[in-house]
Design a protein around this motif. Structure first.
Motif, PDB file in Angstrom:
ATOM      1  N   ARG A  49       0.855  -1.181   0.000  1.00  0.00           N
ATOM      2  CA  ARG A  49       0.000   0.000   0.000  1.00  0.00           C
ATOM      3  C   ARG A  49       0.891   1.231   0.000  1.00  0.00           C
ATOM      4  O   ARG A  49       1.775   1.338   0.843  1.00  0.00           O
ATOM      5  CB  ARG A  49      -0.834  -0.040   1.278  1.00  0.00           C
ATOM      6  N   SER A 134      -7.951  -5.500   5.157  1.00  0.00           N
ATOM      7  CA  SER A 134      -8.332  -6.601   4.277  1.00  0.00           C
ATOM      8  C   SER A 134      -7.079  -7.250   3.675  1.00  0.00           C
ATOM      9  O   SER A 134      -6.074  -6.579   3.419  1.00  0.00           O
ATOM     10  CB  SER A 134      -9.269  -6.105   3.171  1.00  0.00           C
ATOM     11  N   ASP A 211     -13.052   3.851   3.215  1.00  0.00           N
ATOM     12  CA  ASP A 211     -12.094   2.868   2.771  1.00  0.00           C
ATOM     13  C   ASP A 211     -11.244   3.417   1.632  1.00  0.00           C
ATOM     14  O   ASP A 211     -10.113   3.031   1.447  1.00  0.00           O
ATOM     15  CB  ASP A 211     -12.826   1.609   2.335  1.00  0.00           C
TER      16      ASP A 211
END
Ligand code: AMP
Ligand code: MG
Length: 322
Positions: A49, A134, A211
């Motif tokens: 990320r 997640s 999100d």
């Protein structure tokens, strides 16, 4: 009935700082010991990320709660009794033991008791709170089967608990609780109407977090230092302010003239640097400096998330001069 060995093994892996993918009723999560900042940094590294966002901390039951939050107002207790285990996250003031990397430097932490019996058994056995986003790579779909996780992260995790397909892919409703005020930060699995009935009062709305990552500087709740922060590629030959702070990845050859220097990883390891980052920024911010000069990280792996965070900290300052 004693739990199967695999559950014990996974609990052990988590306790020792490993990464384990766990099923929940929403999606599969990529979990690590929430009290171990290096383990948490490995979550971000595995997901690739390019930014940090606050992670939800998962508990088996209410036992751990008083250790991870500073206060638990009566309304939070009412909500917990009504909706946990289940798709509800409560954002509460964090205690000292929760590392800043878990909360992106914010003073609050999101907590949830997931409604998945196998995962709760793992959490109970591990006996640590588990931070989990997640279990997908950045930009890929959230995984709702063990096979999805294996495809995306198979070689980057230490364990995967197959709990079958997730019941419904609805995310948790995120509620911030301050005193008797409840604010919805993200709609999710539990309808607002039900929340309002449970608390007996209207729920406020503040859908600034979500999100989807906002553009740099857009997530208002994210931590930015109050001390002006400048980012550069090299240490300036002369310290830029009368009392200058320096934030660097590797040990500098020369930091002459700097009032305070924070070296994130003398060995040049990005996981260690990420684990130290927010704490170091807090220390610099608390030192009464005129400015902080931060050296940009290598533009690879976790370095990209760290650079994004630096850019936001500098951007925020430019927008709100004092
Ligand atoms: P998820 O994608 O379901 O794992 O949820 C993570 C999201 O929860 C983050 O991106 C935030 O939007 C939210 N969140 C977690 N912790 C906090 C917090 N302390 N304050 C505000 N929002 C939070
Ligand atoms: Mg997510």
């Amino acid at each position: 009935m004693s739990p199967p060995a695999s559950i014990e093994m996974i609990a052990d892996i988590l306790r020792k700082g490993g990464l384990a993918a766990l099923p929940t009723e929403t999606v599969y999560g990529l979990g690590a010991n929430a009290l171990d900042p290096v383990a948490v940094a490995r979550i971000f590294a595995a997901k690739e990320r390019p930014f940090f966002d606050p992670l939800i901390v998962h508990l088996a039951d209410l036992d751990w709660l008083p250790r991870v939050v500073k206060s638990f107002p009566p309304i939070a207790k009412t909500l917990a009794e009504r909706f946990w285990p289940g798709p509800m996250t409560l954002v509460l003031p964090k205690s000292e033991v929760v590392p800043d990397l878990v909360t992106s430097g914010m003073p609050t932490v999101g907590i949830r008791i997931p409604d998945h019996e196998l995962t709760r058994q793992v959490l109970r056995l591990a006996n640590v709170p588990v931070a989990a986003p997640s279990a997908n790579l950045f930009g890929r779909l959230s995984p709702t089967t063990a096979e999805h996780v294996r495809e995306q992260l198979g070689d980057r995790i230490d364990a995967l608990l197959d709990g079958g397909p997730c019941r419904v892919g609805v995310e948790s409703s995120i509620l911030r609780v301050e005193g008797d005020r409840v604010t919805l930060l993200r709609p999710g699995g539990i309808p607002v109407e039900e929340i309002e009935i449970a608390v007996g009062a209207p729920v406020h709305h503040e859908l600034t977090t979500g999100d989807k990552p906002a553009a740099p500087g857009m997530l208002d709740s994210h931590y930015a230092p109050r001390t002006p922060l400048t980012v550069g590629n090299q240490i300036p030959p002369a310290a830029p302010w009368p009392r200058s702070g320096l934030l660097t990845f590797e040990a500098p050859h020369d930091s002459h003239g700097y009032a305070m220097v924070e070296v994130l990883s003398p060995k040049g390891d990005l996981v260690t640097a990420a684990a130290q980052f927010f704490q170091a920024l807090h220390r610099l911010d608390a030192a009464g400096l005129d400015g902080i000069f931060a050296i940009a990280f290598p533009d690879r792996g976790l370095g990209r998330a760290l650079n994004d965070r630096l850019k936001r900290a500098a951007f925020r300052k430019a927008e709100t001069p004092n």
